[in-house]
Design an enzyme around this catalytic site. Structure first.
Site: not given
Ligand SMILES: Cc1cc2nc3c(=O)[nH]c(=O)nc-3n(C[C@H](O)[C@H](O)[C@H](O)COP(=O)(O)OP(=O)(O)OC[C@H]3O[C@@H](n4cnc5c(N)ncnc54)[C@H](O)[C@@H]3O)c2cc1C
Ligand code: FES
Lengths: 107, 656
Positions: B273, B257
């Site tokens: 994000r 990740h």
């Protein structure tokens, strides 16, 4: 390791009801504090290097699941995984949360 | 010998396990769930960002449906997934999320009218439809065409797991906690349950069952730093491997990740994000648009993690005592948004970094996060080689993720697989009878008893904690984001040595009841075997696909590698598993291999790709009246259970 590193004293409540003749007691362990150390890191280090019988519960180690709740130093219930060793001071007492009248032992 | 009989034994009390248990219980079968810990503390509780389902209710989800979700999932997998499974999944996900709403998950909802959001670093006003007011909303996530990730702030896993467990309690499903499955009981290619160790008393119990489901989560803790819970050690996967009969699929497919905090590796969700957060380098420069001008920070996870690593290799990382990192900037989202929709992230920053993410950047680095590999099953969730053994959730290689899972598709998988596989588990309970002899059960109990007895009498030997630490370091250093032949060969060699050393573990604390060192001694040899499956599979796969990125073989090679890795461990005394491959049949694909649209497309094509594309065109031409549902049937028929076959309704579109 920098020279200033503190030696932490952990007083931990120990009792294994599965073990015949075992009695509740406080056991003291000493370790050298590392930068960013949490009680999660410290307890694991004690278990891996000093006392492999030490029991504790961590799952998410991110302050989410609630597994590691314990009474830290006098009367402070908290999540051990997100408690930095810097917070409670040099002497850290750790007692189990459920089913114990821990304040009595702590006194 | 203590024996407990049941119809459906489910190993694992996370989202996947509980959902399978609910399905078999609702069909009237006696069901028991096993868990290392109280079910609500399972790793699923830590999922933050959300669950993908193509509800298309929010305005940025307009036009979304199963087909768009399908396309994203297959692309995301780098064409490594099983397309019939992906199809079953996308069609069922909207039903799963609505069922969860009915069971009490407080999904964040659409508010009609204007709202300010951050897109591509800019404040933008979007207008939600008034008629959608109150419907389940969604946020943007990586690698998706639409805003499809449904959420409850950033505590999605928490609300889902609590609702699921409450449903299980309502149905009276017993969860036997503080129990660890240490071996499977099997004979002549049929599984009959598991040998289970009580973690408090140390007692071994045989749980004998018609159907056994492994839903034990991922194997992230093969790595020293992982976003996973400390109990995500892959033991369920390992006991399937140790049967020597069940195969594991794609074990080398390990996801990293992009944004775990440094140094401890706790996750900050992709939702950061998705909601508009940016990645910055040591100069405060936003670098992702240079690498991926189209999707930028919201390219697929494997892509963003590689780009970040590349950028740090160019000297653009922020130096720290724990190695280089980059910055995640969510300051631009503002306090109100962060305190509402990213509050777990905020707490994590406060407690573990001592910073306020409303004002300060978050130090992040790509970190092990998800196990695409696991117990290989067919579309019904059953092991093709060990009858009566099922698997669901992260533990399984049901294979809707191929070589890279999309964010939000995992909790979605746990529930959807739980629903679908749960029905097949119930079918199996209905049609099979339990024909296992006591002597077989006894054989497995005795075998495990002996292993433990040996550990408890050995005077000198290896320290399990040290073995584990060495294994984790090998995986970190040599089986990471970028891989290459020489490193992988070294990793395999070193792990083989560890595998041998793991045969002579000795304990300092020699009691058979509650004993963390004994737990470790039982697990570590299993973990080393899994690590070997990952490293060896990675060494043999001489191409790059999804999260498996070989520096020495940078191209995706469909011609030679459009296959799934199958790993079995038939010889207990061996130091390596047997590896074979299962072809992915291009001629059956609903969506033939193509480009993912990141970087340069250097794919080596499969000879059938063109043929299948032409064939699909012909099928479409020959069936001009076929709507998209009829086309699914023609191109990609799936064994989706009857009760989930219905169409999904969407606002403004009905059932079309
Ligand atoms: C920090 C973090 C955030 C995430 N966020 C998201 C997200 O936003 N969206 C998304 O889609 N995915 C997310 N994921 C991934 C997702 O959370 C997991 O893949 C998913 O929850 C796994 O669920 P599961 O039911 O398969 O396993 P788990 O929830 O891991 O449960 C495993 C269960 O098995 C039990 N168990 C294990 N071994 C044994 C054994 N030997 N015997 C008996 N019981 C055993 C455990 O006690 C536990 O109950 C995230 C993952 C992480 C690490
Ligand atoms: S280990 Fe989960 S809250 Fe501490």
């Amino acid at each position: 390791m920098d020279d200033q590193a503190r030696v932490l004293k952990f007083q931990i409540f120990r009792y294994n009801p599965q073990k015949k003749g075992d009695k509740p007691r406080m056991v003291t362990y000493e370790i050298t504090e590392a930068p960013g150390m949490t009680i999660f890191i410290a307890l694991n280090e004690i278990r891996e290097t000093q006392d492999p019988s030490l029991q504790f519960d961590f799952v998410c180690r991110a302050g989410i699941c609630g597994s590691c709740a314990m009474v830290i130093t006098c009367g402070q219930p908290d999540l051990a995984c997100r408690t930095p060793t810097a917070a409670p001071g040099r002497e850290i007492k750790s007692l189990p949360l459920p089913g114990f009248n821990s304040s009595e032992i702590c006194r | 010998m203590k024996v407990i009989y049941t119809d459906s034994l489910v190993i694992g009390g996370g989202l996947a396990g509980l959902r399978v248990a609910i399905a078999s219980m609702q069909r009237g079968f006696d069901t028991i769930v096993l868990s290392l810990i109280p079910a609500k503390r399972s790793h699923s509780a830590a999922a933050q960002g959300g669950m993908q389902a193509s509800l298309g209710a929010c305005v940025k989800g307009d036009g979304d449906d199963e087909d768009v979700h399908f396309g994203d999932t297959v692309k995301g997998s780098d064409w490594g997934c099983d397309q019939d499974v992906a199809r079953m999944f996308v069609n069922t996900a909207p039903k799963a999320i609505r069922q969860l709403a009915a069971w009490g998950v407080p999904w964040s909802r659409v508010r009609g009218g204007d709202r300010e959001v951050i897109i591509n670093g800019e404040k933008v006003t979007i207008t939600e439809k008034h008629e959608a007011h109150g419907l389940i909303s969604a946020r943007d996530f990586g690698g998706t065409k639409k805003w499809r990730t449904c959420f409850t702030s950033d505590g999605t896993g928490h609300t889902m797991l609590y609702a699921m467990d409450n449903k299980a309690i309502q149905l009276g499903i017993p969860v036997h906690e503080r129990k660890e499955a240490v071996a499977l009981i099997h004979e002549d290619g049929v599984c009959y349950g598991a040998i289970v160790r009580d973690l408090i008393t140390g007692e071994l119990i045989a749980y004998v069952a018609k159907a056994t489901t492994i839903a034990t989560g991922g194997y992230g803790r093969l790595y020293a730093v992982s976003t996973n819970a400390v109990i995500s050690e892959g033991i369920g996967t390992a006991i399937a491997l140790e049967t020597g009969v069940a195969a594991l699929g794609n074990m080398e497919a390990v996801q990293f990740h992009p944004t775990a905090i440094v140094p401890v590796g706790i996750l900050t969700t992709e939702g950061c994000r998705g909601d508009g957060g940016l990645l910055l380098d040591k100069d405060g420069y936003r670098f992702m648009p240079d690498y991926e001008p189209d999707k930028k920070e919201l390219a697929s996870r494997d892509v963003v993690s590689r780009r970040m690593t590349e950028h740090m290799r160019k000297g653009k990382g922020v130096p720290s005592p724990y190695g280089d990192h980059l910055w995640l900037d969510i300051t631009l989202l503002g306090r109100k948004h962060i305190e509402k929709n990213l509050r777990e992230v905020k707490e994590i920053c406060e407690y573990f970094l001592g910073i306020d993410p409303v004002k300060e950047y978050i130090p992040v680095r790509p970190t092990q996060h998800y196990s695409m590999g696991g117990v290989r099953t067919n579309a019904t969730g059953e092991s093709p080689t060990l009858k009566g053994l099922f698997s669901a959730g992260e533990a399984a290689c049901w294979d809707m993720h191929g070589f890279n899972r999309l964010g939000g598709n995992s909790v979605a998988e746990t529930v959807v697989a739980g629903m679908i596989v749960g029905e097949f588990v119930a079918d199996y309970c209905e049609t099979s009878s339990l024909n296992v002899s006591t002597s077989t059960i006894e054989h497995f109990v005795k075998r495990e008893e002996k292993k433990i007895a040996d550990l408890l009498v050995r005077d000198y030997g290896e320290n399990p904690y040290e073995l584990k630490a060495e294994m984790q370091q090998i995986m970190m250093d040599k089986v990471g984001i970028f891989r290459n032949g020489p490193h992988l060969e070294q990793a395999v060699e070193e792990l083989q040595v560890l595998n041998q050393r793991a045969r002579s573990i000795a304990l300092r604390n020699r009691i058979s009841s509650s004993n963390p060192e004994l737990v470790e001694a039982i697990r570590v040899p299993k973990m080393i075997k899994l690590a070997l499956c990952v490293a060896y599979g990675a060494m043999l796969r001489t191409e790059s696909r999804g999260a498996h990125a070989r520096e020495d073989y940078p191209e995706r090679n469909d011609r030679d590698w459009l296959k799934r890795t199958l790993t079995i461990w038939p010889d207990e005394s061996a130091d390596l598993p047997d590896v074979s491959y299962e072809d992915l049949d291009v001629m059956k694909m609903e969506m033939p291999p193509g480009s993912r649209g990141y970087g340069v497309d250097n794919t080596i094509l499969h000879p059938d790709t063109e043929k299948r594309i032409a064939e699909i065109e012909e099928i479409k031409k020959a069936n001009p009246k076929a709507d998209r549902f009829a086309l699914h049937q023609l191109l990609n028929p799936t064994p989706i259970p009857e009760k989930f076959k219905g169409k999904n309704e969407r606002i403004g579109r009905g059932y079309k």
